[in-house]
Scaffold this motif. Structure first.
Motif, mmCIF file in Angstrom:
data_model
loop_
_atom_site.group_PDB
_atom_site.id
_atom_site.type_symbol
_atom_site.label_atom_id
_atom_site.label_comp_id
_atom_site.label_asym_id
_atom_site.label_seq_id
_atom_site.Cartn_x
_atom_site.Cartn_y
_atom_site.Cartn_z
ATOM 1 N N MET A 50 0.831 -1.195 0.000
ATOM 2 C CA MET A 50 0.000 0.000 0.000
ATOM 3 C C MET A 50 0.870 1.252 0.000
ATOM 4 O O MET A 50 0.610 2.190 -0.741
ATOM 5 N N MET A 51 1.925 1.265 0.823
ATOM 6 C CA MET A 51 2.806 2.427 0.886
ATOM 7 C C MET A 51 3.476 2.667 -0.460
ATOM 8 O O MET A 51 3.617 3.795 -0.895
ATOM 9 N N THR A 52 3.876 1.582 -1.135
ATOM 10 C CA THR A 52 4.515 1.728 -2.434
ATOM 11 C C THR A 52 3.566 2.412 -3.408
ATOM 12 O O THR A 52 3.962 3.303 -4.147
ATOM 13 N N GLY A 53 2.300 2.014 -3.375
ATOM 14 C CA GLY A 53 1.308 2.644 -4.250
ATOM 15 C C GLY A 53 1.136 4.114 -3.946
ATOM 16 O O GLY A 53 1.042 4.940 -4.848
ATOM 17 N N LEU A 54 1.112 4.464 -2.655
ATOM 18 C CA LEU A 54 0.968 5.863 -2.257
ATOM 19 C C LEU A 54 2.154 6.678 -2.741
ATOM 20 O O LEU A 54 1.998 7.757 -3.288
ATOM 21 N N LEU A 55 3.360 6.132 -2.552
ATOM 22 C CA LEU A 55 4.556 6.858 -2.986
ATOM 23 C C LEU A 55 4.595 7.005 -4.500
ATOM 24 O O LEU A 55 5.015 8.026 -5.018
ATOM 25 N N THR A 56 4.136 5.979 -5.212
ATOM 26 C CA THR A 56 4.099 6.063 -6.663
ATOM 27 C C THR A 56 3.177 7.196 -7.092
ATOM 28 O O THR A 56 3.516 7.987 -7.971
ATOM 29 N N VAL A 57 2.011 7.287 -6.479
ATOM 30 C CA VAL A 57 1.076 8.363 -6.801
ATOM 31 C C VAL A 57 1.679 9.718 -6.462
ATOM 32 O O VAL A 57 1.613 10.657 -7.242
ATOM 33 N N GLU B 63 17.175 17.708 10.944
ATOM 34 C CA GLU B 63 17.507 16.537 10.131
ATOM 35 C C GLU B 63 16.360 16.371 9.134
ATOM 36 O O GLU B 63 15.260 16.879 9.341
ATOM 37 N N ARG B 64 16.641 15.625 8.070
ATOM 38 C CA ARG B 64 15.613 15.394 7.055
ATOM 39 C C ARG B 64 15.549 13.908 6.743
ATOM 40 O O ARG B 64 16.539 13.310 6.337
ATOM 41 N N LEU B 65 14.400 13.322 6.988
ATOM 42 C CA LEU B 65 14.159 11.938 6.617
ATOM 43 C C LEU B 65 13.763 11.970 5.143
ATOM 44 O O LEU B 65 12.602 12.231 4.796
ATOM 45 N N THR B 66 14.742 11.764 4.278
ATOM 46 C CA THR B 66 14.539 12.017 2.847
ATOM 47 C C THR B 66 13.493 11.110 2.215
ATOM 48 O O THR B 66 12.846 11.508 1.241
ATOM 49 N N SER B 67 13.290 9.925 2.749
ATOM 50 C CA SER B 67 12.288 9.034 2.162
ATOM 51 C C SER B 67 10.875 9.610 2.267
ATOM 52 O O SER B 67 9.980 9.207 1.517
ATOM 53 N N TYR B 68 10.665 10.554 3.175
ATOM 54 C CA TYR B 68 9.351 11.193 3.336
ATOM 55 C C TYR B 68 9.429 12.720 3.265
ATOM 56 O O TYR B 68 8.396 13.373 3.337
ATOM 57 N N ASP B 69 10.616 13.284 3.187
ATOM 58 C CA ASP B 69 10.813 14.731 3.281
ATOM 59 C C ASP B 69 10.237 15.288 4.572
ATOM 60 O O ASP B 69 9.717 16.387 4.622
ATOM 61 N N LEU B 70 10.347 14.490 5.636
ATOM 62 C CA LEU B 70 9.953 14.912 6.971
ATOM 63 C C LEU B 70 11.184 15.542 7.624
ATOM 64 O O LEU B 70 12.253 14.952 7.640
ATOM 65 N N GLY C 83 7.177 9.914 12.063
ATOM 66 C CA GLY C 83 8.054 10.727 12.904
ATOM 67 C C GLY C 83 8.219 10.250 14.326
ATOM 68 O O GLY C 83 9.291 10.413 14.912
ATOM 69 N N LEU C 84 7.201 9.649 14.895
ATOM 70 C CA LEU C 84 7.310 9.213 16.289
ATOM 71 C C LEU C 84 8.220 8.008 16.456
ATOM 72 O O LEU C 84 8.679 7.719 17.556
ATOM 73 N N LYS C 85 8.550 7.332 15.367
ATOM 74 C CA LYS C 85 9.500 6.211 15.440
ATOM 75 C C LYS C 85 10.942 6.709 15.531
ATOM 76 O O LYS C 85 11.854 5.924 15.725
ATOM 77 N N LEU C 86 11.148 8.026 15.415
ATOM 78 C CA LEU C 86 12.493 8.594 15.464
ATOM 79 C C LEU C 86 12.988 8.824 16.895
ATOM 80 O O LEU C 86 14.157 9.126 17.096
#
Length: 172
Positions: A1-8, A48-55, A127-130
């Motif tokens: 599901m996440m892969t589909g969201l990121l693709t979109v 810091e920047r979590l580049t996989s999400y731009d968080l 973010g809370l997993k950080l």
């Protein structure tokens, strides 16, 4: 599901890709990242920047407890703000009173939810997993990690949000 969201979210933008709100997600993300970078520079902050999400995030305290995992129930104190500093929501009564958003009908206490189950905005699930239990961080979320093009209540569509969070407990 996440892969589909990121693709979109990161598919190439052509005129046909505009969504019902009239914008391409990657164009909005680029605008959001620029706003966040300007905010950090204007406020002399380093994130810091979590580049996989731009968080973007700033760890205030890492915390000495366990690391939260998807599927665990956690409790969080938080203050939600717009980049102009205006508080729009909080779990802390004194902050609500200071920000003049206090409601007698609300209970002010840590907010509990199951991590990774999309019971909250994606920026919180990520973010809370950080941080560990007892940790504190500032999360600066591009709009797609918050309420996106729909907005929510007093939060306008495509709004970059800042959350000061404290992982109070991991509840077994």
């Amino acid at each position: 599901m996440m892969t589909g969201l990121l693709t979109v979210l990161f598919s190439s933008c052509e005129e046909e890709c505009e969504n019902t709100y009239g914008e391409c997600p990657e164009e909005q993300l680029a605008e959001d990242v620029l706003l966040i970078e300007e905010y950090l520079e204007d406020n002399n902050l380093t994130a810091e920047r979590l580049t996989s999400y731009d968080l973007f995030y700033i760890i205030e305290e890492q915390g000495a407890g366990g690391e939260p995992e998807n599927g665990q129930n956690i409790s969080v104190n938080y203050v939600g703000k717009f980049l102009n500093g205006k508080v729009f929501d909080t779990s802390i009564e004194s902050v609500a009173k200071d920000a003049e958003i206090f409601s007698e009908s609300r209970t002010y206490e840590p907010f509990s939810f199951t991590l990774g189950q999309r019971q909250v905005i994606l920026g919180w699930d990520v973010g809370l997993k950080l941080i560990n239990e007892g940790g504190k961080a500032t999360l600066i979320l591009p709009s797609y990690l918050a309420y996106g093009p729909r907005g929510s209540g007093s939060i306008p569509a495509n709004e970059v949000l800042l959350f000061e969070v404290e992982l109070v407990s991991i509840n077994e």
